[in-house]
Design an enzyme around this catalytic site. Structure first.
Site, PDB file in Angstrom:
ATOM      1  N   GLY A  45       0.886  -1.307   0.109  1.00 16.08           N
ATOM      2  CA  GLY A  45       0.104  -0.009   0.013  1.00 16.08           C
ATOM      3  C   GLY A  45       0.898   1.338  -0.105  1.00 16.08           C
ATOM      4  O   GLY A  45       2.193   1.151   0.214  1.00 16.08           O
ATOM      5  N   GLN A  50       3.631   9.907   1.074  1.00 11.89           N
ATOM      6  CA  GLN A  50       4.750   9.125   1.370  1.00 11.89           C
ATOM      7  C   GLN A  50       5.734   9.534  -0.117  1.00 11.89           C
ATOM      8  O   GLN A  50       6.785   9.174   0.197  1.00 11.89           O
ATOM      9  CB  GLN A  50       4.610   7.649   1.342  1.00 11.89           C
ATOM     10  CG  GLN A  50       4.373   7.166   2.406  1.00 11.89           C
ATOM     11  CD  GLN A  50       3.893   5.756   2.654  1.00 11.89           C
ATOM     12  OE1 GLN A  50       3.047   5.180   2.251  1.00 11.89           O
ATOM     13  NE2 GLN A  50       4.781   5.127   3.127  1.00 11.89           N
ATOM     14  N   CYS A  98       6.489  -0.506   7.113  1.00 14.87           N
ATOM     15  CA  CYS A  98       6.164   0.638   6.223  1.00 14.87           C
ATOM     16  C   CYS A  98       7.369   1.083   5.545  1.00 14.87           C
ATOM     17  O   CYS A  98       8.517   1.001   5.842  1.00 14.87           O
ATOM     18  CB  CYS A  98       5.805   1.701   7.159  1.00 14.87           C
ATOM     19  SG  CYS A  98       5.372   3.375   6.544  1.00 14.87           S
ATOM     20  N   LEU A  99       7.128   1.401   4.235  1.00 17.50           N
ATOM     21  CA  LEU A  99       8.050   1.708   3.615  1.00 17.50           C
ATOM     22  C   LEU A  99       8.876   3.323   3.768  1.00 17.50           C
ATOM     23  O   LEU A  99       9.998   3.260   3.512  1.00 17.50           O
ATOM     24  CB  LEU A  99       7.693   2.020   1.824  1.00 17.50           C
ATOM     25  CG  LEU A  99       7.171   0.713   1.248  1.00 17.50           C
ATOM     26  CD1 LEU A  99       6.484   1.084  -0.176  1.00 17.50           C
ATOM     27  CD2 LEU A  99       8.370  -0.254   1.252  1.00 17.50           C
ATOM     28  N   HIS A 140      -3.920   1.566   7.913  1.00 18.23           N
ATOM     29  CA  HIS A 140      -2.584   2.098   8.053  1.00 18.23           C
ATOM     30  C   HIS A 140      -2.355   3.188   6.892  1.00 18.23           C
ATOM     31  O   HIS A 140      -1.748   4.056   7.440  1.00 18.23           O
ATOM     32  CB  HIS A 140      -1.528   0.794   7.420  1.00 18.23           C
ATOM     33  CG  HIS A 140      -0.322   1.288   7.492  1.00 18.23           C
ATOM     34  ND1 HIS A 140       0.906   0.648   8.362  1.00 18.23           N
ATOM     35  CD2 HIS A 140       0.626   1.872   6.597  1.00 18.23           C
ATOM     36  CE1 HIS A 140       1.940   1.055   7.817  1.00 18.23           C
ATOM     37  NE2 HIS A 140       1.907   1.782   6.733  1.00 18.23           N
ATOM     38  N   GLU A 141      -2.942   3.009   5.663  1.00 14.03           N
ATOM     39  CA  GLU A 141      -2.685   4.172   4.507  1.00 14.03           C
ATOM     40  C   GLU A 141      -3.659   5.293   4.923  1.00 14.03           C
ATOM     41  O   GLU A 141      -3.022   6.414   4.835  1.00 14.03           O
ATOM     42  CB  GLU A 141      -3.011   3.766   3.493  1.00 14.03           C
ATOM     43  CG  GLU A 141      -2.307   2.230   2.934  1.00 14.03           C
ATOM     44  CD  GLU A 141      -0.688   2.434   2.937  1.00 14.03           C
ATOM     45  OE1 GLU A 141      -0.531   3.619   3.081  1.00 14.03           O
ATOM     46  OE2 GLU A 141      -0.011   1.313   2.932  1.00 14.03           O
ATOM     47  N   HIS A 144      -1.561   7.541   7.408  1.00 11.35           N
ATOM     48  CA  HIS A 144      -0.697   8.371   6.776  1.00 11.35           C
ATOM     49  C   HIS A 144      -1.289   9.564   6.228  1.00 11.35           C
ATOM     50  O   HIS A 144      -0.855  10.626   6.394  1.00 11.35           O
ATOM     51  CB  HIS A 144      -0.218   7.501   5.673  1.00 11.35           C
ATOM     52  CG  HIS A 144       0.930   6.525   5.617  1.00 11.35           C
ATOM     53  ND1 HIS A 144       2.154   7.124   6.131  1.00 11.35           N
ATOM     54  CD2 HIS A 144       1.102   5.274   5.326  1.00 11.35           C
ATOM     55  CE1 HIS A 144       2.775   5.901   6.219  1.00 11.35           C
ATOM     56  NE2 HIS A 144       2.356   4.932   5.940  1.00 11.35           N
TER      57      HIS A 144
HETATM   58 NI    NI Z   1       3.190   2.915   5.563  1.00 10.63          NI
END
Ligand code: NI
Length: 159
Positions: A45, A50, A98-99, A140-141, A144
């Site tokens: 995702g 991000q 998470c990236l 989660h997204e 963000h």
């Molecule tokens: Ni993330």
């Protein structure tokens, strides 16, 4: 284009992100950049902030992901201005990553089922019920887009 993923500590990851107002070519370009970048870095995702875009866009896709090999396929989803509602209060714990926070994983408790509502990248309304891993990624997204990183939700053993 494959973009650089912003890392923990950058202000755009810690602020509330703006709603999308126009469904135009620029939005489609952003979505395409997000898809290329998520696939390149093996994310499941990605939220637009991000990669430096201040717009409420989330994409999700799971397809034999090396970072989550145990998870089954989820076809590409594009959620613009997503909203969610919890269904029930059954929660599950799972190791998240998470990236934007490389080389760290932590157990996060999240609602097992949610209802979501959003627009796709063309402005069509979409909605549905998500369960398990998909419900987790959406939560989660969406975090963000609200400036919240999963590390803020990692289970505290003192709780
Ligand atoms: Ni993330």
């Amino acid at each position: 284009m494959i973009k650089t993923i912003l890392k923990n500590g950058v202000p755009l990851l810690e602020q509330s992100i703006q709603s999308v107002a126009l469904f135009d070519q620029q939005l489609l370009d952003h979505v395409n950049d997000m898809i290329e970048t998520m696939r390149y870095y093996h994310g499941v995702g990605l939220a637009a902030n991000q990669i430096g875009i201040n717009q409420r866009i989330v994409i999700i896709e799971v397809n034999q992901n090396p970072r989550y090999p145990e998870q089954s396929k989820i076809s590409l989803m594009v959620l613009v201005n997503p909203q969610i509602e919890m269904i029930g209060n059954f929660k599950e714990s799972y190791m998240e990553g998470c990236l934007s926070i490389p080389d760290y994983r932590g157990e996060v408790l999240r609602n097992k089922s949610i209802r979501y509502q959003a627009f796709d990248q063309f402005g069509n309304q979409i909605s549905g019920i998500a369960d398990g891993f998909l419900a987790r990624i959406i939560q989660h997204e969406l975090d963000h887009l609200n400036g919240i990183l999963f590390t803020q939700r990692v289970n505290d053993m003192e709780d």
